[in-house]
Enzyme design. Sequence first.
Site, short mmCIF file in Angstrom:
data_model
loop_
_atom_site.label_atom_id
_atom_site.label_comp_id
_atom_site.label_asym_id
_atom_site.label_seq_id
_atom_site.Cartn_x
_atom_site.Cartn_y
_atom_site.Cartn_z
CD1 TRP A 37 -56.45 -1.94 17.82
CD2 TRP A 37 -56.73 -0.79 15.92
NE1 TRP A 37 -56.56 -0.59 18.15
CE2 TRP A 37 -56.74 0.12 17.00
CE3 TRP A 37 -56.90 -0.30 14.62
CZ2 TRP A 37 -56.90 1.50 16.82
CZ3 TRP A 37 -57.07 1.07 14.45
CH2 TRP A 37 -57.07 1.95 15.53
CG ASN A 39 -55.29 1.41 20.80
OD1 ASN A 39 -55.87 0.35 20.58
ND2 ASN A 39 -55.54 2.13 21.88
CG ASP A 40 -53.49 3.91 24.08
OD1 ASP A 40 -53.64 4.35 22.93
OD2 ASP A 40 -54.20 4.25 25.04
CD GLN A 56 -55.50 -0.98 25.58
OE1 GLN A 56 -56.67 -0.69 25.54
NE2 GLN A 56 -55.04 -1.90 26.42
CD1 TRP A 64 -59.48 0.61 19.89
CD2 TRP A 64 -61.68 0.24 20.01
NE1 TRP A 64 -59.86 0.70 21.22
CE2 TRP A 64 -61.20 0.47 21.31
CE3 TRP A 64 -63.04 -0.03 19.84
CZ2 TRP A 64 -62.02 0.46 22.44
CZ3 TRP A 64 -63.87 -0.06 20.96
CH2 TRP A 64 -63.36 0.19 22.24
CG PHE A 99 -59.97 0.26 27.97
CD1 PHE A 99 -60.35 -0.78 27.14
CD2 PHE A 99 -60.64 1.47 27.85
CE1 PHE A 99 -61.36 -0.64 26.20
CE2 PHE A 99 -61.66 1.63 26.92
CZ PHE A 99 -62.02 0.59 26.09
CB SER A 100 -54.22 2.14 28.45
OG SER A 100 -54.30 2.06 27.05
CG ASP A 164 -55.84 5.45 29.97
OD1 ASP A 164 -56.37 4.36 29.68
OD2 ASP A 164 -56.06 6.50 29.33
CD GLU A 218 -57.95 8.54 25.95
OE1 GLU A 218 -58.79 7.65 26.12
OE2 GLU A 218 -57.33 8.71 24.88
#
Length: 490
Positions: A37, A39-40, A56, A64, A99-100, A164, A218
């Site tokens: 996986w 993502n961002d 991510q 996720w 996290f981001s 973020d 976000e």
Amino acid sequence: MLQKSRTNRAEEALSEAKGKMNDRYRLGYHIMAPANWINDPNGLIYYKGEYHVFYQHNPLDENWGPMHWGHVKSKDLVHWEHLPIALTPGDACDTDGCFSGSAVDNDGELTLVYTGHHYTDKEKDIFYQNQNIAVSKDGITFEKASENPVIDHPPADSAHHFRDPKVWKHDDTWYMVLGNATQDKVGRVILYRSPDLRHWDYRGVLAQSDGTLGYMWECPDFFELNGKHILMISPQGIEAEGDAYNNLFQTGYLVGDYDYDTNEFSHGPFTELDHGHDFYAVQTLLDDEGRRVAIGWMDMWESNMPTKADGWCGALTLPREITLGDQLEILMNPVEEITLLRETEHNECKKRPILENYLIDTKEDLIEVKAVFDLTDANARSVGLKVRGVEQEELILSYDVEEGQLTLDCSKFGKMKDGVRKAPLNAKDLLSLRIFLDRSSIEVFANNGQTSMTSRIYPKEERLGIELFTVNGAVQIDELTYWTLQDTWK
């Protein structure tokens, strides 16, 4: 040693998953993880002559999960090299996720600034978040700072959403914007400043929802462009309005003027940045040429993701240069280096009227298409092109001349549910379409970036070709050219 052990375990899981992966939908020229996986996009930076993109990543599963930071680099924004996982969670500052965040060059030291995620009740999704840094001298291996967390809690009027960080330097001071929500569930962006990246002072709210722009903002990004300041955000919780805000969450921007002394940002309305199905969490970098380059996550939360069954999920968009138009609108176009992907060129037709459908026979699935329609004397109601499968499948991109509306219909190309997206486009006398097709994605750039549409697609049939069409009349086509593109991962 603990960090190294976690990294080794993650890399081993990634290698094992890669060996089992089905590559039917693997992209040919987009950033992806080796497996599992993502993502961002995180930490976009031009550092020591190379472009670095982090993202991510859950290297342990195709869903996720505990967020790590994956890492790629490139000299040309086209050919990417996978590097070892940069951050793994599990320390006191990031118990349940890294996290981001973003990346900065601090006097030659590549510094990652990220959110630590901590569950207090995972089943009920109750958590708290803080901000941390990790540093590297070689741009590959990172060590978390002993001072972490550098910001250990949000402002007193906040909800638990506090994440973020995007960091930049202005004069001799570091600034950070963070996505945040009030206790009353109002989305906003807040601002901090620091002399050294380790000691941060809260400066207040940079911008906040008026009640219509969601409960959480976000992935903020704040920068200057052509004398204006741009705040990019990804709001959660905006209600759909006709053809606008049709995805679960949105990504867009505010344009205005900013005063560093007073922290006042006066801005215009929120504008969506991309009108397709799959564009979120955009982040930008400033490169050595002074270009502002943006990359987004090319998926959407709670959407259909058939690649999970293949052992992977998630990708990033093409890098896009963003500029400011005459009406203070953001224009988004692929960076110039994308032309390096081109292999063979096919000039299909120039300066000819199209009254009936016109098919280009090509089975290639990695292509760039340029189609330019002269609408000056067009009597057609709409014009466009289709990507055809050999039997029933087709993807339709059409422009309604009377309504001034661009439509992307993927409902017969892997998005049977909620397959249509529409965007306003004032093409007037000329409609110019630049289209990038990969095995499981389409990116459309219309009239030099006035409108873009990005969507994942999941065709099952072999390609038949590209078909030009008109509805209720004729139109002149000035140019139709397509290029086959490299598979950079092979």
